[in-house]
Design a protein around this motif. Structure first.
Motif, PDB file in Angstrom:
ATOM      1  N   LEU A 221       0.861  -1.183   0.000  1.00  0.00           N
ATOM      2  CA  LEU A 221       0.000   0.000   0.000  1.00  0.00           C
ATOM      3  C   LEU A 221       0.897   1.233   0.000  1.00  0.00           C
ATOM      4  CD1 LEU A 221      -3.169   0.380   0.335  1.00  0.00           C
ATOM      5  CD2 LEU A 221      -2.654   0.989   2.695  1.00  0.00           C
ATOM      6  N   VAL A 222       0.594   2.188  -0.852  1.00  0.00           N
ATOM      7  CA  VAL A 222       1.359   3.432  -0.911  1.00  0.00           C
ATOM      8  C   VAL A 222       0.473   4.566  -0.410  1.00  0.00           C
ATOM      9  CG1 VAL A 222       2.575   5.071  -2.390  1.00  0.00           C
ATOM     10  CG2 VAL A 222       2.760   2.620  -2.828  1.00  0.00           C
ATOM     11  N   SER A 223       0.996   5.331   0.545  1.00  0.00           N
ATOM     12  CA  SER A 223       0.228   6.421   1.149  1.00  0.00           C
ATOM     13  C   SER A 223       1.066   7.685   1.174  1.00  0.00           C
ATOM     14  CB  SER A 223      -0.202   6.036   2.568  1.00  0.00           C
ATOM     15  OG  SER A 223      -0.963   7.063   3.176  1.00  0.00           O
ATOM     16  N   ASP A 224       0.435   8.821   0.905  1.00  0.00           N
ATOM     17  CA  ASP A 224       1.117  10.114   0.936  1.00  0.00           C
ATOM     18  C   ASP A 224       0.903  10.775   2.293  1.00  0.00           C
ATOM     19  OD1 ASP A 224       2.107   9.951  -1.625  1.00  0.00           O
ATOM     20  OD2 ASP A 224       0.317  10.835  -2.525  1.00  0.00           O
ATOM     21  N   ILE A 225       1.995  11.206   2.915  1.00  0.00           N
ATOM     22  CA  ILE A 225       1.967  11.818   4.241  1.00  0.00           C
ATOM     23  C   ILE A 225       2.541  13.232   4.156  1.00  0.00           C
ATOM     24  CG2 ILE A 225       2.803  11.631   6.622  1.00  0.00           C
ATOM     25  CD1 ILE A 225       0.833   9.483   5.857  1.00  0.00           C
ATOM     26  N   PRO A 226       1.931  14.207   4.831  1.00  0.00           N
ATOM     27  CA  PRO A 226       2.496  15.564   4.820  1.00  0.00           C
ATOM     28  C   PRO A 226       3.926  15.582   5.353  1.00  0.00           C
ATOM     29  CG  PRO A 226       0.271  15.582   5.718  1.00  0.00           C
ATOM     30  CD  PRO A 226       0.655  14.144   5.562  1.00  0.00           C
ATOM     31  N   GLU A 227       4.731  16.432   4.763  1.00  0.00           N
ATOM     32  CA  GLU A 227       6.142  16.536   5.136  1.00  0.00           C
ATOM     33  C   GLU A 227       6.325  16.769   6.639  1.00  0.00           C
ATOM     34  OE1 GLU A 227       9.932  19.465   4.048  1.00  0.00           O
ATOM     35  OE2 GLU A 227       7.923  19.868   3.262  1.00  0.00           O
ATOM     36  N   ASN A 228       5.445  17.600   7.238  1.00  0.00           N
ATOM     37  CA  ASN A 228       5.632  17.942   8.649  1.00  0.00           C
ATOM     38  C   ASN A 228       5.180  16.850   9.611  1.00  0.00           C
ATOM     39  OD1 ASN A 228       2.875  18.110   8.407  1.00  0.00           O
ATOM     40  ND2 ASN A 228       2.716  20.266   8.965  1.00  0.00           N
ATOM     41  N   GLN A 229       4.705  15.710   9.079  1.00  0.00           N
ATOM     42  CA  GLN A 229       4.303  14.602   9.932  1.00  0.00           C
ATOM     43  C   GLN A 229       5.333  13.466   9.953  1.00  0.00           C
ATOM     44  OE1 GLN A 229       1.596  14.932  11.666  1.00  0.00           O
ATOM     45  NE2 GLN A 229       0.622  16.641  10.632  1.00  0.00           N
TER      46      GLN A 229
ATOM     47  N   GLN B   5     -10.197  42.777  25.388  1.00  0.00           N
ATOM     48  CA  GLN B   5      -9.241  42.881  24.283  1.00  0.00           C
ATOM     49  C   GLN B   5      -8.685  41.520  23.851  1.00  0.00           C
ATOM     50  OE1 GLN B   5      -4.976  44.619  24.416  1.00  0.00           O
ATOM     51  NE2 GLN B   5      -6.303  46.389  23.898  1.00  0.00           N
ATOM     52  N   PHE B   6      -8.495  41.403  22.510  1.00  0.00           N
ATOM     53  CA  PHE B   6      -7.840  40.236  21.913  1.00  0.00           C
ATOM     54  C   PHE B   6      -6.577  40.703  21.202  1.00  0.00           C
ATOM     55  CE2 PHE B   6     -12.350  38.904  21.855  1.00  0.00           C
ATOM     56  CZ  PHE B   6     -12.241  37.764  22.632  1.00  0.00           C
ATOM     57  N   GLU B   7      -5.582  39.811  21.125  1.00  0.00           N
ATOM     58  CA  GLU B   7      -4.329  40.114  20.444  1.00  0.00           C
ATOM     59  C   GLU B   7      -4.030  39.027  19.420  1.00  0.00           C
ATOM     60  OE1 GLU B   7      -0.598  41.676  22.471  1.00  0.00           O
ATOM     61  OE2 GLU B   7      -0.019  39.603  22.044  1.00  0.00           O
ATOM     62  N   ARG B   8      -3.679  39.451  18.211  1.00  0.00           N
ATOM     63  CA  ARG B   8      -3.314  38.506  17.158  1.00  0.00           C
ATOM     64  C   ARG B   8      -1.849  38.115  17.316  1.00  0.00           C
ATOM     65  NH1 ARG B   8      -3.354  41.158  11.593  1.00  0.00           N
ATOM     66  NH2 ARG B   8      -1.125  41.447  11.996  1.00  0.00           N
ATOM     67  N   ARG B   9      -1.563  36.809  17.238  1.00  0.00           N
ATOM     68  CA  ARG B   9      -0.196  36.319  17.372  1.00  0.00           C
ATOM     69  C   ARG B   9       0.172  35.437  16.176  1.00  0.00           C
ATOM     70  NH1 ARG B   9       1.111  35.288  22.875  1.00  0.00           N
ATOM     71  NH2 ARG B   9       0.532  37.135  24.109  1.00  0.00           N
ATOM     72  N   LYS B  10       1.381  35.645  15.665  1.00  0.00           N
ATOM     73  CA  LYS B  10       1.921  34.737  14.647  1.00  0.00           C
ATOM     74  C   LYS B  10       2.546  33.542  15.361  1.00  0.00           C
ATOM     75  CE  LYS B  10       5.354  34.465  10.948  1.00  0.00           C
ATOM     76  NZ  LYS B  10       6.438  35.184  10.233  1.00  0.00           N
ATOM     77  N   VAL B  11       2.265  32.333  14.887  1.00  0.00           N
ATOM     78  CA  VAL B  11       2.758  31.130  15.553  1.00  0.00           C
ATOM     79  C   VAL B  11       3.478  30.231  14.562  1.00  0.00           C
ATOM     80  CG1 VAL B  11       1.034  31.115  17.396  1.00  0.00           C
ATOM     81  CG2 VAL B  11       0.504  29.996  15.219  1.00  0.00           C
ATOM     82  N   GLU B  12       4.433  29.466  15.103  1.00  0.00           N
ATOM     83  CA  GLU B  12       5.108  28.413  14.332  1.00  0.00           C
ATOM     84  C   GLU B  12       4.496  27.086  14.758  1.00  0.00           C
ATOM     85  OE1 GLU B  12       7.274  28.827  11.950  1.00  0.00           O
ATOM     86  OE2 GLU B  12       7.350  31.009  12.204  1.00  0.00           O
ATOM     87  N   VAL B  13       3.914  26.388  13.804  1.00  0.00           N
ATOM     88  CA  VAL B  13       3.191  25.167  14.138  1.00  0.00           C
ATOM     89  C   VAL B  13       3.957  23.937  13.664  1.00  0.00           C
ATOM     90  CG1 VAL B  13       0.983  26.369  14.046  1.00  0.00           C
ATOM     91  CG2 VAL B  13       1.820  25.192  12.011  1.00  0.00           C
ATOM     92  N   GLY B  14       3.644  22.806  14.310  1.00  0.00           N
ATOM     93  CA  GLY B  14       4.223  21.524  13.932  1.00  0.00           C
ATOM     94  C   GLY B  14       3.170  20.598  13.387  1.00  0.00           C
ATOM     95  N   GLN B  15       3.258  19.330  13.733  1.00  0.00           N
ATOM     96  CA  GLN B  15       2.357  18.337  13.204  1.00  0.00           C
ATOM     97  C   GLN B  15       0.977  18.424  13.836  1.00  0.00           C
ATOM     98  OE1 GLN B  15       5.061  17.730  14.909  1.00  0.00           O
ATOM     99  NE2 GLN B  15       4.631  16.395  16.627  1.00  0.00           N
ATOM    100  N   GLN B  16      -0.003  17.958  13.084  1.00  0.00           N
ATOM    101  CA  GLN B  16      -1.362  17.837  13.618  1.00  0.00           C
ATOM    102  C   GLN B  16      -1.541  16.428  14.160  1.00  0.00           C
ATOM    103  OE1 GLN B  16      -4.581  18.952  10.985  1.00  0.00           O
ATOM    104  NE2 GLN B  16      -6.046  17.707  12.111  1.00  0.00           N
ATOM    105  N   ILE B  17      -2.025  16.339  15.387  1.00  0.00           N
ATOM    106  CA  ILE B  17      -2.297  15.052  16.018  1.00  0.00           C
ATOM    107  C   ILE B  17      -3.755  15.046  16.427  1.00  0.00           C
ATOM    108  CG2 ILE B  17      -1.703  13.483  17.897  1.00  0.00           C
ATOM    109  CD1 ILE B  17       1.066  14.668  17.960  1.00  0.00           C
ATOM    110  N   GLY B  18      -4.536  14.228  15.756  1.00  0.00           N
ATOM    111  CA  GLY B  18      -5.975  14.245  16.009  1.00  0.00           C
ATOM    112  C   GLY B  18      -6.545  15.579  15.575  1.00  0.00           C
TER     113      GLY B  18
END
Length: 333
Positions: free
Chosen positions: A187-195, A290-303
């Motif tokens: 079986l061949v499956s494509d996985i996102p690079e960040n996972q 008040q709310f503040e917008r933040r730029k974030v660096e994200v990693g893999q998604q789990i669930g």
């Protein structure tokens, strides 16, 4: 007449009071500052419509689900050949594999037979030439014949590299295919690079085939491709599974679930992240208005959660409901 006049005056006064009341109840528009990074709500009733979650670190578990395709199956040969038959979903890969096998046969023939025979002939020609029984031209012809066989060997090896690269980029190892047992499916499956960092060769995965909704299958990651697709940023995995009953056919689709776990990391719900022009952002509640917008660096998604490496702090409150309203105010659309 006086009573009518009094009624008119009362109605006018009531109308004015009603307008003043409506004016007082009109909601105050939010204040957007610092190029959209700060949003302040003066109306507490509207502010309460937003839901938040307190950021904490810890372990998270979940499934990474991807679509898989049966790219190849291994069958026994009915002609009595010692080699098994490999059926590919992709006709080009089938051609690559067939030509690779043929080039390997040619290499063995040239190395073990042709070149050795030419070397024996050259040694004999040199001896004859030394004793005057062969002309220099005949010796040169013998040397040329050996050189041609050496060139043929180099060409065959170069051709193998081309076909081998095509197979490996699709997730298949030619050597493994040659040694594969009858009754094996790949079986061949494509996985996102960040996972990819969370998966390794040998991991077990759960597989659900569309053709067999009531059957459960398990497979094992046998290889992770050496190439990341430039356009999709996906990496191919090859998963081996048992097919001794020949139920799995080339071209069948399946859902593949990989169990993932991350320890001592900060994470937020996937719905808390907005992406604008390739950048990821969250909104943090600063106080009761008040709310503040933040730029974030994200990693893999789990669930349903996403690991966050930077941009937020433990104990802060990230907005989980009302994200699109804040995005519109912050970015102006």
């Amino acid at each position: 007449m006086k009573s009518v006049f009094s009624l008119v005056i009362m109605m006018l006064l009531f109308s004015c009071n009603s307008k003043e009341t409506k004016k007082e109840e009109a909601p105050q528009p939010p204040k957007v500052e610092d190029n959209g990074t700060r949003i302040t709500f003066k109306d507490k009733a509207i502010f309460k419509l937003f839901k938040t979650e307190t950021i904490a670190d810890g372990s998270i578990t979940g499934d990474l689900v991807s679509v898989g395709l049966v790219g190849a199956t291994v069958l026994g040969s009915d002609s009595g050949s010692s080699n098994n038959i490999v059926l590919f979903e992709n006709p080009e890969l089938a051609s690559n594999y067939t030509q690779l096998i043929q080039h390997q046969i040619n290499i063995k023939q040239i190395s073990n037979v042709n070149i050795k025979q030419r070397q024996i002939e050259l040694a004999r020609a040199k001896d004859l030439n030394l004793h005057g029984a062969m002309t220099g031209q005949e010796l040169l012809n013998t040397q040329t014949a050996l050189s041609m066989e050496m060139t043929n060997l180099s060409n065959e090896k170069a051709a193998i590299i081309e076909h081998e690269a095509m197979l490996k980029s699709a997730g298949f190892d030619p050597d493994l295919l040659r040694r594969a047992k009858k009754g094996t499916a790949y079986l061949v499956s494509d996985i996102p690079e960040n996972q990819i960092s969370k998966l390794k060769v040998g991991d077990i995965c759960r597989i659900q085939f569309t053709a067999y909704p009531n059957d459960k299958f398990t497979g094992k990651i046998e290889a992770i491709a050496d190439r990341v697709d430039f356009t999709t940023r996906m990496v191919k995995l090859r998963i081996g599974l048992d097919n001794t009953n020949n139920k799995l056919k080339v071209g069948m689709y399946a859902n593949v679930a990989f169990g993932l776990e991350s320890d001592n990391t900060m994470s937020v719900p996937k719905m808390a992240i907005v992406t604008v022009q390739g950048m990821n952002y969250v909104f943090i509640q600063k106080d009761d208005a008040q709310f503040e917008r933040r730029k974030v660096e994200v990693g893999q998604q789990i669930g349903d959660r996403v690991v966050v490496f930077s941009g937020i702090n433990k104990g802060e409150k990230v907005v989980t409901q009302g994200i699109m309203q804040l995005k519109g105010l912050s970015f102006g659309y």
